[in-house]
Design a protein around this motif. Structure first.
Motif, PDB file in Angstrom:
ATOM      1  N   SER A  22     -38.054 -35.892 -26.371  1.00 55.25           N
ATOM      2  CA  SER A  22     -37.268 -36.316 -27.535  1.00 55.25           C
ATOM      3  C   SER A  22     -36.473 -37.581 -27.262  1.00 55.25           C
ATOM      4  O   SER A  22     -35.538 -37.915 -27.989  1.00 55.25           O
ATOM      5  CB  SER A  22     -36.318 -35.189 -27.961  1.00 55.25           C
ATOM      6  OG  SER A  22     -37.034 -34.084 -28.451  1.00 55.25           O
ATOM      7  N   ASN A  52     -34.699 -37.891 -24.637  1.00 56.55           N
ATOM      8  CA  ASN A  52     -33.598 -37.492 -23.772  1.00 56.55           C
ATOM      9  C   ASN A  52     -33.824 -37.889 -22.316  1.00 56.55           C
ATOM     10  O   ASN A  52     -32.875 -38.059 -21.558  1.00 56.55           O
ATOM     11  CB  ASN A  52     -33.371 -35.991 -23.864  1.00 56.55           C
ATOM     12  CG  ASN A  52     -34.660 -35.203 -23.742  1.00 56.55           C
ATOM     13  OD1 ASN A  52     -35.545 -35.321 -24.573  1.00 56.55           O
ATOM     14  ND2 ASN A  52     -34.784 -34.399 -22.703  1.00 56.55           N
ATOM     15  N   SER A  55     -30.459 -30.936 -35.592  1.00 54.83           N
ATOM     16  CA  SER A  55     -30.540 -31.647 -34.309  1.00 54.83           C
ATOM     17  C   SER A  55     -31.621 -32.716 -34.341  1.00 54.83           C
ATOM     18  O   SER A  55     -31.369 -33.888 -34.000  1.00 54.83           O
ATOM     19  CB  SER A  55     -30.819 -30.640 -33.189  1.00 54.83           C
ATOM     20  OG  SER A  55     -31.078 -31.302 -31.972  1.00 54.83           O
ATOM     21  N   THR A  56     -32.824 -32.343 -34.755  1.00 60.51           N
ATOM     22  CA  THR A  56     -33.949 -33.284 -34.726  1.00 60.51           C
ATOM     23  C   THR A  56     -33.745 -34.428 -35.712  1.00 60.51           C
ATOM     24  O   THR A  56     -34.022 -35.595 -35.394  1.00 60.51           O
ATOM     25  CB  THR A  56     -35.261 -32.550 -35.041  1.00 60.51           C
ATOM     26  OG1 THR A  56     -35.371 -31.394 -34.210  1.00 60.51           O
ATOM     27  CG2 THR A  56     -36.454 -33.448 -34.792  1.00 60.51           C
ATOM     28  N   MET A  84     -31.112 -36.736 -34.224  1.00 60.62           N
ATOM     29  CA  MET A  84     -31.659 -37.494 -33.089  1.00 60.62           C
ATOM     30  C   MET A  84     -32.519 -38.652 -33.568  1.00 60.62           C
ATOM     31  O   MET A  84     -32.472 -39.756 -32.994  1.00 60.62           O
ATOM     32  CB  MET A  84     -32.482 -36.571 -32.183  1.00 60.62           C
ATOM     33  CG  MET A  84     -31.668 -35.707 -31.259  1.00 60.62           C
ATOM     34  SD  MET A  84     -32.680 -34.978 -29.940  1.00 60.62           S
ATOM     35  CE  MET A  84     -33.725 -33.868 -30.877  1.00 60.62           C
ATOM     36  N   PHE A 114     -31.535 -42.321 -32.464  1.00 57.40           N
ATOM     37  CA  PHE A 114     -32.440 -43.002 -31.543  1.00 57.40           C
ATOM     38  C   PHE A 114     -32.974 -44.290 -32.165  1.00 57.40           C
ATOM     39  O   PHE A 114     -33.191 -45.284 -31.453  1.00 57.40           O
ATOM     40  CB  PHE A 114     -33.601 -42.079 -31.150  1.00 57.40           C
ATOM     41  CG  PHE A 114     -34.205 -42.435 -29.831  1.00 57.40           C
ATOM     42  CD1 PHE A 114     -33.624 -41.995 -28.648  1.00 57.40           C
ATOM     43  CD2 PHE A 114     -35.340 -43.219 -29.741  1.00 57.40           C
ATOM     44  CE1 PHE A 114     -34.168 -42.330 -27.408  1.00 57.40           C
ATOM     45  CE2 PHE A 114     -35.889 -43.562 -28.522  1.00 57.40           C
ATOM     46  CZ  PHE A 114     -35.300 -43.116 -27.349  1.00 57.40           C
ATOM     47  N   PHE A 158     -26.436 -39.488 -29.963  1.00 55.82           N
ATOM     48  CA  PHE A 158     -27.749 -38.879 -29.749  1.00 55.82           C
ATOM     49  C   PHE A 158     -27.623 -37.633 -28.873  1.00 55.82           C
ATOM     50  O   PHE A 158     -28.249 -36.593 -29.141  1.00 55.82           O
ATOM     51  CB  PHE A 158     -28.689 -39.886 -29.083  1.00 55.82           C
ATOM     52  CG  PHE A 158     -30.001 -39.300 -28.648  1.00 55.82           C
ATOM     53  CD1 PHE A 158     -31.068 -39.207 -29.533  1.00 55.82           C
ATOM     54  CD2 PHE A 158     -30.176 -38.833 -27.348  1.00 55.82           C
ATOM     55  CE1 PHE A 158     -32.283 -38.653 -29.135  1.00 55.82           C
ATOM     56  CE2 PHE A 158     -31.381 -38.281 -26.944  1.00 55.82           C
ATOM     57  CZ  PHE A 158     -32.437 -38.190 -27.843  1.00 55.82           C
ATOM     58  N   SER A 159     -26.818 -37.724 -27.838  1.00 61.59           N
ATOM     59  CA  SER A 159     -26.627 -36.580 -26.942  1.00 61.59           C
ATOM     60  C   SER A 159     -26.026 -35.396 -27.684  1.00 61.59           C
ATOM     61  O   SER A 159     -26.421 -34.245 -27.478  1.00 61.59           O
ATOM     62  CB  SER A 159     -25.723 -36.978 -25.769  1.00 61.59           C
ATOM     63  OG  SER A 159     -26.314 -38.009 -25.007  1.00 61.59           O
ATOM     64  N   TYR A 198     -28.737 -33.783 -29.753  1.00 59.94           N
ATOM     65  CA  TYR A 198     -29.633 -33.000 -28.904  1.00 59.94           C
ATOM     66  C   TYR A 198     -28.977 -31.679 -28.492  1.00 59.94           C
ATOM     67  O   TYR A 198     -29.595 -30.616 -28.501  1.00 59.94           O
ATOM     68  CB  TYR A 198     -29.989 -33.820 -27.663  1.00 59.94           C
ATOM     69  CG  TYR A 198     -30.988 -33.161 -26.745  1.00 59.94           C
ATOM     70  CD1 TYR A 198     -32.335 -33.489 -26.814  1.00 59.94           C
ATOM     71  CD2 TYR A 198     -30.591 -32.219 -25.814  1.00 59.94           C
ATOM     72  CE1 TYR A 198     -33.266 -32.893 -25.971  1.00 59.94           C
ATOM     73  CE2 TYR A 198     -31.508 -31.606 -24.969  1.00 59.94           C
ATOM     74  CZ  TYR A 198     -32.841 -31.952 -25.055  1.00 59.94           C
ATOM     75  OH  TYR A 198     -33.760 -31.347 -24.232  1.00 59.94           O
TER      76      TYR A 198
END
Length: 550
Positions: free
Chosen positions: A336, A338, A394-395, A398, A402, A431-432, A435
């Motif tokens: 992802s 990460n 979450s997705t 992100m 991102f 972003f963190s 996630y």
């Protein structure tokens, strides 16, 4: 039993809600004052210390595994920012850096063929013990390493040991590869936790690894000014402390009641359920409900899946549905974007002009604290918000953050814009957080809870194996691809995140407010779920009738 105002809002909707004691909380187990301890613990201070911890020993023991995983993940970042470490290993190239990082995952992969058989054969508790021994040996070798080969060998053993105790490679900065410890620990939490808190506690397993990350990041920051090899040897030595603590605590931990039932040791399973869930009362309605449900579920799983080998993971329609979700989440956990925020964060910082080692270590330390907050927030809301909501939120977040990182990195690369570099750091934090609210807490708890007992160890092992394969690819390819493509490499992850969102939208199943056995049965159709619930309720009705006659 009255439901009472003290039962949580999420638990009151569960099928077992009417059996919960409204006055019972995780911290007030009366059995802590009972004399269930070895005779050699008669010393007053030692006795009361261990007795006060024993009801929570499994949780503490397993969460230490998570701490060790997070510590290891963060320490890799810290080492790469230390000039002393770089000098000791002759400033490793991109290829060597990829190998040094990926070797732990390779060690984890080597442990996976053994862990499900250990978990199902000798039990969860003894499997954790084996993993801990490997961890102690590995950290000793890593600390004393005088050459790259020794260091690489030690990292391999770290991965092998973690595979048994924690078995989830991991997410954002993670190698989470405590294979031997990693499989057994989250399953032990799930299978022994009080039903009202099961989802939160299992979700906290991966969330609290950030505490280890915080200790490692700030410990490395503190040793940065040591002008010798102890600047990296000391943090490495401290990595062995959790393993030593686990070595002691595992002697007092109980075995999973689910595993005991599967071995025909019903009386022992009932005693453990009673001790941890009802102050030792084996006639407690909740204990009896769980005990009968566990027996019914395990028996049902064996009737529909005669083959208990690896083929059983795909033998039925329900199992195929489970594995489709589990394997997809395994790839999403590692792919992802990460990985670029984990082991190679310092490489990205070099690209945006943040080149001072002290600054990189400081940002890494702050990021661990930030991650802990959002991961714990996700863990404690898994039942109130639901797994599906957290995954999608979450997705989606992100993807947005991102894309913003990609734009900032492109702007800085082309025009050396200071503001773009600073904004990039901000979006790394956002972003963190995105996630962490799902892929940190749910990476262990969701696969475990949707798997039936007979397939839990093998299915979770398959999940972790896929994560490791994805991580090996990431850890070796990321530094090379980033050097070759720069900011354009980020575009690939943007496209992948869009695919993740679409997949999760169509396939993730909501599982909140159900017992462990009911959650697993969701995938086998309504008849399976009704059978398990009906048999447990039928038994309780029979017991109530007998009590009324007496």
């Amino acid at each position: 039993m009255s439901q009472g105002p003290t039962i949580s809002r999420t638990a009151k909707h569960a099928s077992f809600a009417h059996l919960l004691d409204p006055n019972r909380k995780w911290y007030n187990n009366k059995s802590i004052w009972q004399d269930h301890h070895p005779q050699w613990l008669d010393c007053f201070i030692v006795q009361h210390f261990f007795l006060s911890l024993r009801p929570f020993l499994t949780i503490i023991l397993s969460l230490i595994t998570s701490f060790a995983s997070g510590y290891d993940s963060s320490i890799v970042n810290g080492f790469q920012s230390l000039p002393q470490w770089q000098s000791a290993f002759h400033y490793p190239s991109s290829q060597m850096l990829g190998l040094l990082t990926a070797i732990q995952t390779i060690g984890t992969l080597a442990g996976y063929p053994f862990t499900p058989y250990l978990c199902d054969g000798i039990g969860r508790r003894k499997t954790v013990f084996i993993g801990v021994i490997f961890m102690i040996i590995a950290t000793g070798l890593q600390t004393a390493a005088q050459s790259v080969r020794t260091f690489i060998g030690a990292r391999f053993l770290v991965g092998f040991g973690i595979s048994a105790a924690s078995e989830v490679p991991t997410t954002i900065s993670h190698s989470r590869k405590l294979t031997v410890i990693g499989t057994a620990s989250p399953m032990l939490i799930t299978e022994i936790a009080y039903p009202e808190y099961r989802a939160q506690l299992t979700s906290l397993f991966m969330s609290l690894r950030y505490i280890g990350g915080i200790v490692a990041a700030w410990g490395t920051y503190g040793t940065f000014k040591m002008n010798n090899s102890w600047s990296w040897r000391l943090p490495s030595l401290l990595q062995g402390v959790p393993a030593v603590v686990q070595f002691v605590l595992v002697l007092f931990a109980p075995e999973s009641p689910r595993w005991l039932v599967s071995q025909g040791r019903h009386n022992e399973a009932l005693q453990i359920l009673a001790y941890y869930h009802a102050d030792g009362n084996e006639k407690d309605p909740l204990v009896q409900y769980q005990f009968q449900e566990i027996k019914s579920a395990i028996e049902f799983d064996r009737t529909i899946t005669e083959n208990r080998g690896w083929k059983a993971l795909f033998a039925t329609r329900g199992n195929r549905k489970r594995m489709r979700i589990i394997l997809a989440i395994a790839f999403f956990t590692a792919w992802s974007g990460n990985g670029l925020v984990s082991h190679y964060l310092n490489r990205v910082f070099d690209q945006i002009g943040i080149t001072k080692p002290s600054t990189q270590l400081l940002v890494n330390g702050l990021l661990q604290i930030w991650n802990l907050f959002w991961a714990v927030l996700g863990a404690i809301t898994v039942d109130s918000l639901g797994r599906r909501f957290l995954f999608l939120a979450s997705t989606g977040s992100m993807l947005v953050f991102f894309m913003a990182q990609t734009i900032c990195l492109a702007q800085y690369t082309k025009y050396q814009t200071t503001a773009a570099g600073q904004a990039f750091v901000g979006f790394v934090f956002l972003f963190s957080a995105a996630y962490d609210i799902a892929f940190t807490p749910l990476v262990a708890s969701y696969p475990i809870e949707i798997l039936p007992f007979d397939l839990r160890a093998k299915g979770f092992n398959a999940f972790a194996f896929v994560v490791c394969v994805a991580l090996v690819f990431n850890q070796y390819v990321n530094p090379i691809a980033f050097d070759a493509l720069g900011w354009k490499y980020y575009v690939i992850y943007v496209c992948w995140l869009a695919f993740e969102f679409v997949f999760l939208w169509f396939f993730v199943v909501e599982t909140k407010n159900r017992s462990l056995e009911e959650t697993a049965a969701l995938f086998d159709g309504p008849d399976a779920l009704k059978r398990i619930v009906h048999e447990s309720q039928e038994y309780r009705a029979h017991e109530n009738t007998n009590e009324a006659r007496v």
